[in-house]
Design a protein around this motif. Structure first.
Motif, PDB file in Angstrom:
ATOM      1  N   VAL A  86      66.558  79.405  41.163  1.00 29.29           N
ATOM      2  CA  VAL A  86      66.128  78.445  40.161  1.00 29.29           C
ATOM      3  C   VAL A  86      64.608  78.396  40.131  1.00 29.29           C
ATOM      4  O   VAL A  86      63.940  78.610  41.142  1.00 29.29           O
ATOM      5  CB  VAL A  86      66.724  77.034  40.444  1.00 29.29           C
ATOM      6  CG1 VAL A  86      66.235  76.478  41.769  1.00 29.29           C
ATOM      7  CG2 VAL A  86      66.413  76.069  39.307  1.00 29.29           C
ATOM      8  N   ARG A  87      64.082  78.062  38.916  1.00 25.11           N
ATOM      9  CA  ARG A  87      62.638  77.905  38.742  1.00 25.11           C
ATOM     10  C   ARG A  87      62.400  76.927  37.595  1.00 25.11           C
ATOM     11  O   ARG A  87      63.145  76.939  36.601  1.00 25.11           O
ATOM     12  CB  ARG A  87      61.987  79.253  38.430  1.00 25.11           C
ATOM     13  CG  ARG A  87      60.465  79.186  38.394  1.00 25.11           C
ATOM     14  CD  ARG A  87      59.873  80.556  38.267  1.00 25.11           C
ATOM     15  NE  ARG A  87      58.422  80.524  38.326  1.00 25.11           N
ATOM     16  CZ  ARG A  87      57.625  81.595  38.310  1.00 25.11           C
ATOM     17  NH1 ARG A  87      58.181  82.814  38.236  1.00 25.11           N
ATOM     18  NH2 ARG A  87      56.312  81.466  38.385  1.00 25.11           N
ATOM     19  N   HIS A  88      61.345  76.111  37.746  1.00 22.70           N
ATOM     20  CA  HIS A  88      61.077  75.080  36.760  1.00 22.70           C
ATOM     21  C   HIS A  88      59.692  75.241  36.170  1.00 22.70           C
ATOM     22  O   HIS A  88      58.760  75.661  36.862  1.00 22.70           O
ATOM     23  CB  HIS A  88      61.192  73.680  37.398  1.00 22.70           C
ATOM     24  CG  HIS A  88      62.571  73.370  37.875  1.00 22.70           C
ATOM     25  ND1 HIS A  88      63.033  73.719  39.139  1.00 22.70           N
ATOM     26  CD2 HIS A  88      63.623  72.726  37.264  1.00 22.70           C
ATOM     27  CE1 HIS A  88      64.274  73.312  39.293  1.00 22.70           C
ATOM     28  NE2 HIS A  88      64.657  72.694  38.158  1.00 22.70           N
ATOM     29  N   VAL A  89      59.606  74.888  34.896  1.00 27.58           N
ATOM     30  CA  VAL A  89      58.325  74.789  34.204  1.00 27.58           C
ATOM     31  C   VAL A  89      58.139  73.317  33.828  1.00 27.58           C
ATOM     32  O   VAL A  89      58.971  72.762  33.084  1.00 27.58           O
ATOM     33  CB  VAL A  89      58.270  75.660  32.938  1.00 27.58           C
ATOM     34  CG1 VAL A  89      56.930  75.501  32.219  1.00 27.58           C
ATOM     35  CG2 VAL A  89      58.505  77.118  33.296  1.00 27.58           C
ATOM     36  N   VAL A  90      57.105  72.692  34.339  1.00 21.48           N
ATOM     37  CA  VAL A  90      56.876  71.256  34.145  1.00 21.48           C
ATOM     38  C   VAL A  90      55.684  71.075  33.220  1.00 21.48           C
ATOM     39  O   VAL A  90      54.627  71.673  33.428  1.00 21.48           O
ATOM     40  CB  VAL A  90      56.623  70.540  35.496  1.00 21.48           C
ATOM     41  CG1 VAL A  90      56.402  69.039  35.279  1.00 21.48           C
ATOM     42  CG2 VAL A  90      57.814  70.761  36.439  1.00 21.48           C
ATOM     43  N   GLN A  91      55.868  70.259  32.194  1.00 25.91           N
ATOM     44  CA  GLN A  91      54.790  69.942  31.256  1.00 25.91           C
ATOM     45  C   GLN A  91      54.545  68.429  31.292  1.00 25.91           C
ATOM     46  O   GLN A  91      55.463  67.635  31.057  1.00 25.91           O
ATOM     47  CB  GLN A  91      55.172  70.384  29.829  1.00 25.91           C
ATOM     48  CG  GLN A  91      55.354  71.863  29.639  1.00 25.91           C
ATOM     49  CD  GLN A  91      54.026  72.609  29.709  1.00 25.91           C
ATOM     50  OE1 GLN A  91      52.944  71.988  29.840  1.00 25.91           O
ATOM     51  NE2 GLN A  91      54.117  73.929  29.668  1.00 25.91           N
ATOM     52  N   PRO A  92      53.350  67.992  31.629  1.00 15.90           N
ATOM     53  CA  PRO A  92      52.215  68.810  32.091  1.00 15.90           C
ATOM     54  C   PRO A  92      52.397  69.210  33.553  1.00 15.90           C
ATOM     55  O   PRO A  92      53.169  68.597  34.278  1.00 15.90           O
ATOM     56  CB  PRO A  92      51.020  67.883  31.904  1.00 15.90           C
ATOM     57  CG  PRO A  92      51.601  66.506  32.076  1.00 15.90           C
ATOM     58  CD  PRO A  92      52.990  66.563  31.509  1.00 15.90           C
ATOM     59  N   ARG A  93      51.693  70.259  33.976  1.00 17.87           N
ATOM     60  CA  ARG A  93      51.868  70.799  35.328  1.00 17.87           C
ATOM     61  C   ARG A  93      51.465  69.795  36.402  1.00 17.87           C
ATOM     62  O   ARG A  93      51.969  69.827  37.523  1.00 17.87           O
ATOM     63  CB  ARG A  93      51.046  72.074  35.480  1.00 17.87           C
ATOM     64  CG  ARG A  93      51.524  73.222  34.619  1.00 17.87           C
ATOM     65  CD  ARG A  93      50.706  74.454  34.897  1.00 17.87           C
ATOM     66  NE  ARG A  93      51.154  75.573  34.066  1.00 17.87           N
ATOM     67  CZ  ARG A  93      50.629  76.779  34.108  1.00 17.87           C
ATOM     68  NH1 ARG A  93      49.622  77.033  34.954  1.00 17.87           N
ATOM     69  NH2 ARG A  93      51.101  77.716  33.329  1.00 17.87           N
ATOM     70  N   SER A  94      50.554  68.934  36.083  1.00 18.11           N
ATOM     71  CA  SER A  94      50.047  67.972  37.089  1.00 18.11           C
ATOM     72  C   SER A  94      51.120  66.989  37.548  1.00 18.11           C
ATOM     73  O   SER A  94      50.980  66.350  38.597  1.00 18.11           O
ATOM     74  CB  SER A  94      48.850  67.208  36.521  1.00 18.11           C
ATOM     75  OG  SER A  94      49.226  66.509  35.319  1.00 18.11           O
ATOM     76  N   SER A  95      52.196  66.891  36.796  1.00 15.01           N
ATOM     77  CA  SER A  95      53.255  65.936  37.143  1.00 15.01           C
ATOM     78  C   SER A  95      54.352  66.572  37.981  1.00 15.01           C
ATOM     79  O   SER A  95      55.457  66.017  38.077  1.00 15.01           O
ATOM     80  CB  SER A  95      53.854  65.338  35.865  1.00 15.01           C
ATOM     81  OG  SER A  95      54.381  66.355  35.035  1.00 15.01           O
TER      82      SER A  95
END
Length: 543
Positions: free
Chosen positions: A130-139
């Motif tokens: 598994v891999r996640h992309v978080v927007q925004p990255r700072s969170s």
């Protein structure tokens, strides 16, 4: 074999690197898709979907987003799960129809890089990357405040399929290794052996490891390692060296055996070719050379017991026929020469004899007894020699004696005639055809001196060089015309010398001494004619 081992190691390492790059490229592609989803304007609408007026509109928008996400799986080989979360309003969309929104579970598995997690999928706990992309990255550390989270995951079964496909046709096994997890292997791998192998390489820095041989128990294996950067795992491949080298060694031994067998067969074929072809041809060539050199009695007694036997029999038959033909032709030539000599002797000018008798009668009436005696003596010697047929050849001394008798008799007829004869002693015993010189001397008297007004002279002398004997007969009488000389030089059989055809003399000279012998006619300086007769020294007929 060391070079071969190194070549196999290099090729196997290339294959492992290729598989590693292919898996890494697919993982990068999955991450890129997830990132594009996070940036997509339509997907961004999930953050504001709660603002829609009713549930129908909200569900319709979710279905539209879900259709877009499913389109991503159509273009890929792996059935990847995509989930998009909007923590601000608690909404989410997932290609997994059984997925539920669970913030605590999301916090447990959240990761910005590919990691192996145990995730519930369809009610069943699965090992999935598994891999996640978080927007925004700072969170990333406080995901409940994130605007949008895109989760991408796939089961380890897809990697197992890749390893199974890679093994097809191979002799070893390939597996994925990370010290934190159990290895991911193909379905046919020997797990006991894998754990035993891992225990040997656990202290090795696999990041810098190069393909090389490793001993496991009593067996050697070729170990190849390639890191998958996106996954952080190592792709490890091991192949039993003996199983890999054995077919090559078997092919090598078969090649060497075939070459040895071909060499033996070539030597045998060469020997048979020499015995049955080359040797008989050599025997035939040697006997043909003997036949060419005049040895007509040569015969081939060698019997190769093949087609050459027939050829040798025909050669022997041909040689016998040639020998018989040569003997027949030779006998015919001898008979022909004898017949020509007898014919020549029978053609002695009868007018000369009549003139001699008339001169003797005149000398007797004049009472010149001594002159009659001398003339009768020379005439008897002359005819004794010309009518003798016991030999086809005579010495030059005998020929000189004949022309001396002839010229002495002619001096009684022609008062203004004189002659000189000079012949070296070493030539006097040379053998030449009988009656070779006398017809030419007689021709000089009759056509050159007899009608000549003035003192007539006939000279017979010889010269010799390193290769030839030469006799020169010249007179200072009436010269021949250019047409007569040309006809004589061409050997015109119609031109006669004292009643004898010139070609008769030429043929007898060439018959005894070869084609290099001959007679040359030319004008004499100051008047008269010069006849040059020559033949080679090395001819056996001159001795």
């Amino acid at each position: 074999m060391n070079v071969l081992r190194e070549e196999i190691q290099m090729l196997r390492q290339k294959d492992v690197n290729f598989l590693s790059n292919e898996i890494n490229s697919r993982l990068e592609s999955l991450y890129t898709m997830a990132f594009l989803l996070s940036e997509d304007i339509n997907i961004q609408q999930l953050r504001h979907i709660h603002l829609l007026k009713n549930d129908f509109d909200r569900n319709t928008e979710k279905l539209r987003l879900l259709e877009k996400m499913r389109m991503l799986n159509v273009s890929g080989r792996w059935d990847t799960q995509y989930s998009v979360f909007a923590p601000e309003n608690g909404n989410f969309v997932s290609t997994n129809s059984n997925a539920v929104y669970d913030m605590e579970e999301l916090k447990r598995i959240i990761t910005p890089s590919w990691e192996l997690k145990k995730i519930k999928y369809g009610g069943i706990l699965q090992d999935r990357f598994v891999r996640h992309v978080v927007q925004p990255r700072s969170s990333i550390k406080s995901i409940e405040k994130a605007g949008l989270i895109v989760e991408t995951s796939f089961p380890t079964a897809f990697l197992v399929k890749e390893l199974d496909a890679f093994k097809i046709g191979g002799k070893g096994d390939t597996f994925l290794y990370n010290p934190k997890y159990d290895p991911i292997t193909n379905r046919t791998v020997d797990m006991k052996f894998v754990h035993k192998l891992l225990s040997l390489i656990k202290d090795i820095n696999l990041s810098t490891y190069q393909s090389q041989e490793i001993s496991v128990g009593s067996e050697n294996f070729m170990l190849s390692v390639a890191r998958i950067p996106s996954l952080g795992w190592f792709l490890i491949d091991y192949v039993p060296m003996e199983q890999t080298i054995a077919p090559i060694e078997q092919s090598r031994n078969l090649f060497y055996g075939s070459v040895t067998l071909l060499l033996i067969l070539s030597l045998l074929a060469g020997f048979l070719l020499y015995r049955n072809v080359q040797k008989p041809i050599g025997v035939l060539i040697r006997n043909v050379d003997r036949l060419k050199n005049g040895d007509y009695s040569t015969r081939i007694s060698f019997n190769p017991k093949n087609e050459f036997t027939f050829l040798f029999d025909k050669f022997n038959q041909m040689a016998l026929e040639i020998e018989q033909l040569i003997e027949t032709v030779y006998i015919e030539k001898i008979r022909n020469r004898e017949a020509k000599l007898k014919q020549l002797q029978s053609q002695i000018n009868p007018h000369f004899l009549y003139n001699c008798f008339a001169l003797i009668l005149s000398l007797t009436r004049l009472g010149k007894k001594q002159s009659v005696i001398d003339m009768t003596f020379h005439l008897s010697k002359y005819y004794r020699y010309t009518t003798r047929i016991d030999s086809m050849s005579a010495t030059i001394a005998e020929e000189i004696a004949l022309i001396e008798n002839y010229l002495t008799i002619q001096e009684y007829h022609i008062s203004h005639l004189s002659y000189t004869i000079e012949m070296p002693e070493e030539m006097l015993n040379l053998h030449v055809p009988r009656l070779l010189l006398q017809p030419i001397v007689e021709n000089a008297i009759i056509h050159g001196i007899e009608q000549f007004v003035g003192d007539g002279m006939v000279s017979v002398h010889s010269i010799q060089d390193d290769t030839s004997y030469i006799i020169i007969i010249e007179n200072n009488g009436i010269p021949m015309t250019n047409e007569q000389l040309a006809a004589l030089q061409l050997g015109d059989s119609r031109i006669e010398i004292s009643g004898h055809a010139l070609d008769n003399i030429q043929q007898r000279l060439k018959l005894q001494f070869g084609e290099q012998a001959g007679i040359v006619f030319k004008h004499r300086e100051g008047g008269g004619t010069v006849v040059t007769m020559s033949w080679p020294k090395n001819n056996k007929g001159s001795h």
